[in-house]
Structure formats: C-alpha cells, structure tokens
Design an enzyme around this catalytic site. Structure first.
Site, short mmCIF file in Angstrom:
data_model
loop_
_atom_site.label_atom_id
_atom_site.label_comp_id
_atom_site.label_asym_id
_atom_site.label_seq_id
_atom_site.Cartn_x
_atom_site.Cartn_y
_atom_site.Cartn_z
N CYS A 62 0.83 -1.21 0.00
CA CYS A 62 0.00 0.00 0.00
C CYS A 62 0.86 1.26 0.00
O CYS A 62 2.03 1.24 0.39
CB CYS A 62 -0.91 0.00 1.22
N GLU A 64 0.71 3.92 1.94
CA GLU A 64 1.13 4.36 3.27
C GLU A 64 2.32 3.54 3.77
O GLU A 64 3.25 4.08 4.36
CB GLU A 64 -0.03 4.25 4.27
N CYS A 109 -2.22 -0.52 7.11
CA CYS A 109 -1.54 0.78 7.01
C CYS A 109 -1.74 1.62 8.26
O CYS A 109 -0.85 2.35 8.67
CB CYS A 109 -1.98 1.52 5.76
#
Length: 154
Positions: A62, A64, A109
């Site tokens: 991801c 993040e 995240c």
C-alpha cells in the site's frame, strides 16, 4: 469530520497534492486503483509513497506502507505529524480521477503508521482526499486502542 477553512488549508492542500502526485507513480495494473500517500514530519519534510501491486495479490504494498519504508530509509522514525492519502482510477487524460468518497487507510496501514507515531509520541492528523475536499481524523480515532512498541515493554 469535513474540513472547513482553517489557517492550514493551503498546507493541507499541498500535502494532498503531494499524495495525488505520488499516486501517479503507482503500479496498479490489476486493480487500476492508484493510491498515493504523503507523510509530513515535524521539521516540514514530506515523504511520499505509492501502491505497488503484484500478480500474487496478497503481496501488494500500500501507499502508506511504501511511504513508511521510504521514511525509514531516510532515517525518519519520529516526528510524524500529518498524513495525506489520495486514490482512485486514472482518468483518460492520465490524471487521478476524483472519487466521491474519501480513500482512507486500510487496517494494515493504520498499524504501520501507528508504529511511526508511537515511536515519536505523536498522534498525526490523517487527511483523506476525495472529489470535493477532504476529511480528517486523528490516527488514534482511526485505530483506537492500538498495539505498538509500548505493549512489548515489560
């Protein structure tokens, strides 16, 4: 909460723009959903990341998490004060198409960001951008009763 006019609106828009720009670097051939994240640290430094998909879907990274790894590579493990996230499909013109709903961080995240936050004793504001603006929450609201480094100390 929907963000209204504040003294930090320009800085918030700049951070969201950094996340939008990062989303354009995403590798998202499977979902077509590009996500960018921008982390602002207490000294004003902004570190960005974008999602990176994988043919083995569970191995995708991801935005993040990508930004957290980039920050770590720069020696930044403390001082996280703000996070901006933008995501969506690419439009025909190659820019990020606006989404009607904000893109918020997934559970993994939230936990990764919490690690940085707890290491530095911060509770960053998380801005989730969408078509007409952004919503904002403190990380502690997005991940209440979070597990972190302090839980491992005896």
């Amino acid at each position: 909460m929907e963000c209204g006019a504040t003294m930090n609106d320009e800085q918030t828009r700049d951070l969201l723009q950094a996340a939008r720009t990062a989303a354009l670097t995403a590798y998202a051939p499977y979902s077509g959903f590009h996500v960018g994240a921008a982390f602002r640290f207490d000294d004003g430094t902004v570190v960005t990341g974008s999602n990176f998909e994988n043919a083995s879907y569970g191995l995708a990274i991801c935005a993040e998490t990508s930004a957290a790894i980039a920050a770590n590579l720069q020696g930044r493990r403390t001082g996280l004060v703000e996070v901006a996230i933008m995501g969506g499909p690419l439009g025909e013109d190659g820019t990020l198409a606006p989404t009607a709903a904000p893109v918020t961080p997934c559970g993994r995240c939230r936990q990764v960001m919490n690690e940085l936050a707890q290491l530095g004793g911060t509770d960053p504001v998380v801005y989730s951008g969408h078509a007409t603006g952004w919503i904002e929450h403190r990380l502690s609201v997005l991940l209440p009763a979070a597990f972190g480094p302090a839980n491992l100390k005896s």
